[in-house]
Scaffold this active site. Structure first.
Site, mmCIF file in Angstrom:
data_model
loop_
_atom_site.group_PDB
_atom_site.id
_atom_site.type_symbol
_atom_site.label_atom_id
_atom_site.label_comp_id
_atom_site.label_asym_id
_atom_site.label_seq_id
_atom_site.Cartn_x
_atom_site.Cartn_y
_atom_site.Cartn_z
ATOM 1 N N ALA A 204 -16.672 -74.400 29.830
ATOM 2 C CA ALA A 204 -15.773 -75.426 29.311
ATOM 3 C C ALA A 204 -16.081 -75.444 27.741
ATOM 4 O O ALA A 204 -17.090 -76.212 27.381
ATOM 5 C CB ALA A 204 -16.594 -76.684 30.424
ATOM 6 N N GLY B 68 -13.708 -70.145 26.868
ATOM 7 C CA GLY B 68 -14.400 -68.862 27.396
ATOM 8 C C GLY B 68 -13.540 -67.991 27.294
ATOM 9 O O GLY B 68 -12.272 -68.258 27.648
ATOM 10 N N ASN C 48 -11.547 -58.833 14.704
ATOM 11 C CA ASN C 48 -10.054 -59.926 13.824
ATOM 12 C C ASN C 48 -11.374 -59.354 12.413
ATOM 13 O O ASN C 48 -12.415 -58.539 12.657
ATOM 14 C CB ASN C 48 -10.360 -61.087 13.922
ATOM 15 C CG ASN C 48 -12.126 -61.770 13.899
ATOM 16 O OD1 ASN C 48 -12.641 -61.162 13.308
ATOM 17 N ND2 ASN C 48 -11.944 -63.107 14.573
ATOM 18 N N ARG D 253 -1.000 -62.917 9.296
ATOM 19 C CA ARG D 253 0.026 -60.963 8.369
ATOM 20 C C ARG D 253 -0.766 -59.831 9.609
ATOM 21 O O ARG D 253 -0.259 -59.092 9.092
ATOM 22 C CB ARG D 253 -1.851 -60.686 7.051
ATOM 23 C CG ARG D 253 -2.081 -61.416 6.096
ATOM 24 C CD ARG D 253 -2.327 -61.101 5.075
ATOM 25 N NE ARG D 253 -3.708 -61.323 5.187
ATOM 26 C CZ ARG D 253 -4.981 -60.797 6.010
ATOM 27 N NH1 ARG D 253 -4.952 -59.689 6.141
ATOM 28 N NH2 ARG D 253 -5.859 -61.380 5.923
ATOM 29 N N GLY D 254 -0.245 -60.743 10.294
ATOM 30 C CA GLY D 254 -0.194 -59.660 11.579
ATOM 31 C C GLY D 254 -1.429 -58.562 12.417
ATOM 32 O O GLY D 254 -2.453 -59.245 12.216
ATOM 33 N N GLY E 25 -6.742 -65.550 20.041
ATOM 34 C CA GLY E 25 -6.679 -64.568 19.689
ATOM 35 C C GLY E 25 -7.266 -63.747 21.485
ATOM 36 O O GLY E 25 -6.725 -62.361 22.039
ATOM 37 N N ASP E 26 -7.511 -65.145 22.218
ATOM 38 C CA ASP E 26 -7.712 -64.291 23.377
ATOM 39 C C ASP E 26 -6.485 -64.099 24.071
ATOM 40 O O ASP E 26 -5.863 -63.424 25.175
ATOM 41 C CB ASP E 26 -8.237 -65.266 23.995
ATOM 42 C CG ASP E 26 -9.585 -66.171 23.902
ATOM 43 O OD1 ASP E 26 -9.786 -65.062 23.421
ATOM 44 O OD2 ASP E 26 -10.302 -67.369 23.199
ATOM 45 N N ALA F 167 0.367 -70.064 21.528
ATOM 46 C CA ALA F 167 -0.738 -70.631 21.741
ATOM 47 C C ALA F 167 -1.545 -70.676 20.824
ATOM 48 O O ALA F 167 -2.231 -72.078 20.680
ATOM 49 C CB ALA F 167 -2.140 -68.609 21.969
ATOM 50 N N SER G 19 -3.345 -73.541 26.069
ATOM 51 C CA SER G 19 -2.194 -72.913 25.347
ATOM 52 C C SER G 19 -2.210 -71.636 26.092
ATOM 53 O O SER G 19 -1.109 -71.446 25.173
ATOM 54 C CB SER G 19 -3.058 -73.735 24.081
ATOM 55 O OG SER G 19 -3.901 -72.042 23.563
HETATM 56 O O1 RIB Z 1 -11.375 -68.285 21.975
HETATM 57 C C1 RIB Z 1 -11.812 -69.343 22.587
HETATM 58 C C2 RIB Z 1 -13.288 -69.675 22.529
HETATM 59 O O2 RIB Z 1 -14.030 -69.060 22.721
HETATM 60 C C3 RIB Z 1 -13.071 -71.143 23.571
HETATM 61 O O3 RIB Z 1 -12.036 -71.236 24.653
HETATM 62 C C4 RIB Z 1 -14.441 -71.209 23.845
HETATM 63 O O4 RIB Z 1 -14.412 -71.632 25.094
HETATM 64 C C5 RIB Z 1 -15.310 -69.857 22.545
HETATM 65 O O5 RIB Z 1 -16.135 -69.274 23.618
#
Ligand code: RIB
Length: 294
Positions: A11, A38, A178, A213-214, A240-241, A271, A280
């Site tokens: 959360a 997360g 990264n 920068r890709g 990144g997610d 995002a 997002s």
């Molecule tokens: O990568 C972003 C995430 O990192 C956030 O949602 C936060 O919960 C952390 O885990």
């Protein structure tokens, strides 16, 4: 096929600030309600919004945040049959975002520490298994061993950077990191922090994300740079997610690696254009539109 995401659900309490606090500094802000986040949950939702069949495997607490996290996964169409409710409190993150969209995040893993590889009951041959580092590394390593034996595609996002058994790393198809995570890993392994050096040292595919920068990808086919899409960033949290989830979804449906990375770059850029992490994550249609725009 299908994407299995083993990882964290957290959360996020988000603070929008004029500047990120320096050591010893206090900055006032109004926090909004807890949002789904997360890295595991974000990646699962990103893959589902891009059209993949996704199973999320992890743990939440028997509390309000846990209910909110479960509901967010269900609303995105993610299979939560292997999501366990445990006695530990749900994971919590304090996410500070400045006016330029940059963030600082502190995480309390809580229930995520209880996530176990054995919760993943079945790994079909050819399935895509996506992991990150907000659960116990030994559980990731156990799952990688099983996934390797089952003939699954194995992707690990080394975020946040943490120690993994080198044998487990060598069994991956693709390690995603990264630049700062690459620096950390290079230091651990005594290697330079470049995609090509890490690829040569570990003998696996390496994707190094470099923000605006890709991305540089090093595999046995060679080293390729895939440029980023230009957008106006509001909040980079979860970019990144989005990248990892959409890459997994694209590879899972058989898209070639370079095209999958271009698609993931579009998702990561999108995002950044709205606030929050899971909220997002872009849809497949939004990704298609950005790619068509070029
Ligand atoms: O990568 C972003 C995430 O990192 C956030 O949602 C936060 O919960 C952390 O885990």
């Amino acid at each position: 096929m299908s994407v299995i995401v083993f990882g964290s659900a957290i959360a996020d309490i988000v603070f929008r600030l004029p500047n990120l606090p320096r050591p010893g500094e206090t900055v006032l802000s109004e926090a909004g309600p807890a949002l789904p986040g997360g890295k595991g949950l974000n990646q699962a939702i990103a893959a589902a919004r891009d059209g993949a069949g996704v199973r999320f495997v992890g743990c939440v607490g028997r509390d309000g945040p846990g209910e909110m996290l479960r509901a967010a996964l269900v609303a995105a169409g993610v299979d939560v049959a292997a999501l366990r409710d445990v006695t530990e409190p749900s994971g919590l993150a304090c996410v500070c975002v400045d006016e330029a969209g940059h963030n600082q995040i502190a995480v309390s893993p809580g229930a995520n520490r209880a996530a176990r590889a054995e919760q993943v009951q079945e790994i079909p041959r050819g399935a895509t298994l996506l992991m990150q580092m907000e659960v116990a590394p030994a559980e990731n390593a156990a799952l990688i061993a099983r996934g390797h034996a089952s003939g699954a595609r194995l992707l690990l996002n080394l975020a946040p950077a943490g120690t993994m058994d080198p044998a487990a790393l060598r069994a991956l198809d693709l390690l995603i990191l990264n630049e700062s995570e690459a620096g950390w890993l290079g230091n651990q392994l005594g290697l330079a922090a470049s995609a090509s050096t890490l690829h040569a040292g570990l003998g696996i595919g390496i994707a190094m994300t470099q923000g605006e920068r890709g991305v540089v990808v090093a595999t046995t086919a060679g080293v390729v740079s895939v440029p980023a899409f230009e957008v106006t960033a509001v909040d980079t949290t979860g970019a990144g997610d989005a990248w990892c989830g959409v890459l997994a979804a694209a590879l899972d449906r058989g898209m070639p690696l370079e095209a999958s990375i271009r698609r993931a770059n579009a998702a990561g850029a999108l995002a950044c254009t709205s606030a929050g992490a899971a909220p997002s994550m872009p849809t497949a249609a939004e990704i298609d539109r950005l790619i068509a725009r070029g």
